[in-house]
Structure formats: structure tokens, C-alpha cells
Scaffold this motif. Sequence first.
Motif, PDB file in Angstrom:
ATOM      1  N   ARG A   5      17.387  65.803  74.982  1.00 49.87           N
ATOM      2  CA  ARG A   5      15.892  65.940  73.808  1.00 49.87           C
ATOM      3  C   ARG A   5      16.284  65.200  72.633  1.00 49.87           C
ATOM      4  N   GLY A   8      16.077  61.708  72.817  1.00 52.21           N
ATOM      5  CA  GLY A   8      14.328  61.818  73.071  1.00 52.21           C
ATOM      6  C   GLY A   8      13.951  61.635  71.448  1.00 52.21           C
ATOM      7  N   GLN A   9      14.018  62.583  70.561  1.00 55.94           N
ATOM      8  CA  GLN A   9      13.832  62.368  69.078  1.00 55.94           C
ATOM      9  C   GLN A   9      14.189  61.549  68.160  1.00 55.94           C
ATOM     10  N   ALA A  11      14.671  58.169  69.784  1.00 61.93           N
ATOM     11  CA  ALA A  11      13.517  57.264  70.297  1.00 61.93           C
ATOM     12  C   ALA A  11      12.399  57.204  69.617  1.00 61.93           C
ATOM     13  N   GLN A  12      11.745  58.417  69.339  1.00 63.80           N
ATOM     14  CA  GLN A  12      10.398  58.853  69.280  1.00 63.80           C
ATOM     15  C   GLN A  12      10.148  57.753  67.484  1.00 63.80           C
ATOM     16  N   VAL A  13      11.216  59.212  66.554  1.00 63.25           N
ATOM     17  CA  VAL A  13      11.392  58.045  65.046  1.00 63.25           C
ATOM     18  C   VAL A  13      11.243  56.945  65.054  1.00 63.25           C
ATOM     19  N   ALA A  15      10.582  54.576  67.325  1.00 60.74           N
ATOM     20  CA  ALA A  15       9.804  53.515  67.817  1.00 60.74           C
ATOM     21  C   ALA A  15       8.585  53.548  67.122  1.00 60.74           C
ATOM     22  N   ALA A  16       8.458  53.934  65.784  1.00 63.15           N
ATOM     23  CA  ALA A  16       7.603  54.720  64.976  1.00 63.15           C
ATOM     24  C   ALA A  16       7.940  53.280  63.702  1.00 63.15           C
ATOM     25  N   ALA A  29      16.264  64.755  62.480  1.00 67.01           N
ATOM     26  CA  ALA A  29      15.273  64.692  64.262  1.00 67.01           C
ATOM     27  C   ALA A  29      15.835  66.046  64.802  1.00 67.01           C
ATOM     28  N   THR A  55      17.947  50.176  67.783  1.00 61.63           N
ATOM     29  CA  THR A  55      17.155  50.105  69.321  1.00 61.63           C
ATOM     30  C   THR A  55      17.992  48.489  69.409  1.00 61.63           C
ATOM     31  N   THR A  78       9.991  58.198  56.286  1.00 62.77           N
ATOM     32  CA  THR A  78       9.373  57.283  57.345  1.00 62.77           C
ATOM     33  C   THR A  78       8.904  56.252  56.328  1.00 62.77           C
TER      34      THR A  78
END
Length: 211
Positions: A5, A8-9, A11-13, A15-16, A29, A55, A78
Motif C-alpha cells: 500500500r 502504491g502511495q 507511486a501515486q505522488v 506520478a503527479a 504518504a 522512478t 507537491t
Amino acid sequence: MGGVRQRGQVAQVAAAQWGLITTAQAVEAGASRMLLSRMVTSGELERVTHGVYATPAAAADRLVAVRALWLSLDVRRTAEERLRDRCSAGVLSHATAASMHEIGDLLDAWIEVILPHRYQGRRDRIRAHRAALGPDEVTVVDGLPVTTAARTVADLVVDGHDRDHVATVMTDALRRGLTDRADVGRALDRVLGPAGPEVLAELLAASGQGA
């Protein structure tokens, strides 16, 4: 693999914001510093600069170092949050701005930024200038806040760059339609006052365009 989890958090941050994330954002996160270290070891992340990770895909971005250092100016917020008020977000300026606009051929070993407050950081590659910028002096290039071409010319003059080099920056900007003489004149007037028109004439003469 543990921490699914949290991964995933992260990766989500990332990606933006161009595939990048700061340590502070990752912790916010829900990821631990230990997890970040494991993700680096496993190849899921790559350390770009102190406290900023990318990444694998983002690491190949030609602007990854600039983006990472820009994120390091405010490690908690962010990119989206900061860009809501891009004038105070840390605006890429001077030789860095010229490079972002692809005008002139100045050396840009530093990442130069304009901030409305004193810079408290100690990163070797950041050179901070303190000034208040208006909305008409800031644009966005490749997702980053950058001084307009006209303001960039004015800042380079104030910073003492060789006038012939600055004239080349201005000429390139004029040729590419990034600014015009009137905009450059207004930018010079704003930072130089009464000396602005004389400097504009010097730059135009140095570029072979006359007055």
C-alpha cells in the motif's frame, strides 16, 4: 514484497510530479525512510539529490536534476500545490531560465531561482536571488515556473553578465517570438529605472539591430 500500500502511495505522488518524490512527501504518504531505502536497493527508485527520488523512467528525463532541485526548495508541498501561486513557488531564473527557454548559450552550472524570501537551504547547486515577481514576469516551461524571456534578459543585465552574451539571449528570444522590444524595455525599466532605455539601446546595438 512488503509495504504494498505504501509503495502504491509513493507511486501515486510521484506520478503527479514527473516521477519524482521527496522524502517528506513519501513520509506524509505513509512510507517510512526504511521503505524508501529498500525501494532504492530494489531499483524501484533512484536517488537524484539529497531527499529527492525518481522512478526509473523519470531518471532519464533531461530535466530531472532541475526538477529535483526545484522540489527540494519546498520538500513538503507537491508541485501542484506550489504552482497554484507560481510567482512564489521558486521561479527558475537568470542562466537557468535562458536554458529552459533555449535562448543564448550561457553556462548554467547553478540552478538559479528567484524567491520572495531569503533562501535558508544549503544545497551546492542552487543559487537563490530574492525578489518579488509579478504574474506577467512568470511563465511555465515544461511544467516548471520560469521567468519570462524579457525578465530573464533584465535579470542577466543586473547580475552583471557580459552584455554581448545577454544580447545573444535577447536576440534569440526576439527571433523565436518569446518577447518583443517593448516587453524587454519594460522589464529593463522595472529593474533598472531610468537607465533602462540606455541599456536596451546597448543590447540592440550589440545584437546588430540598432535602436
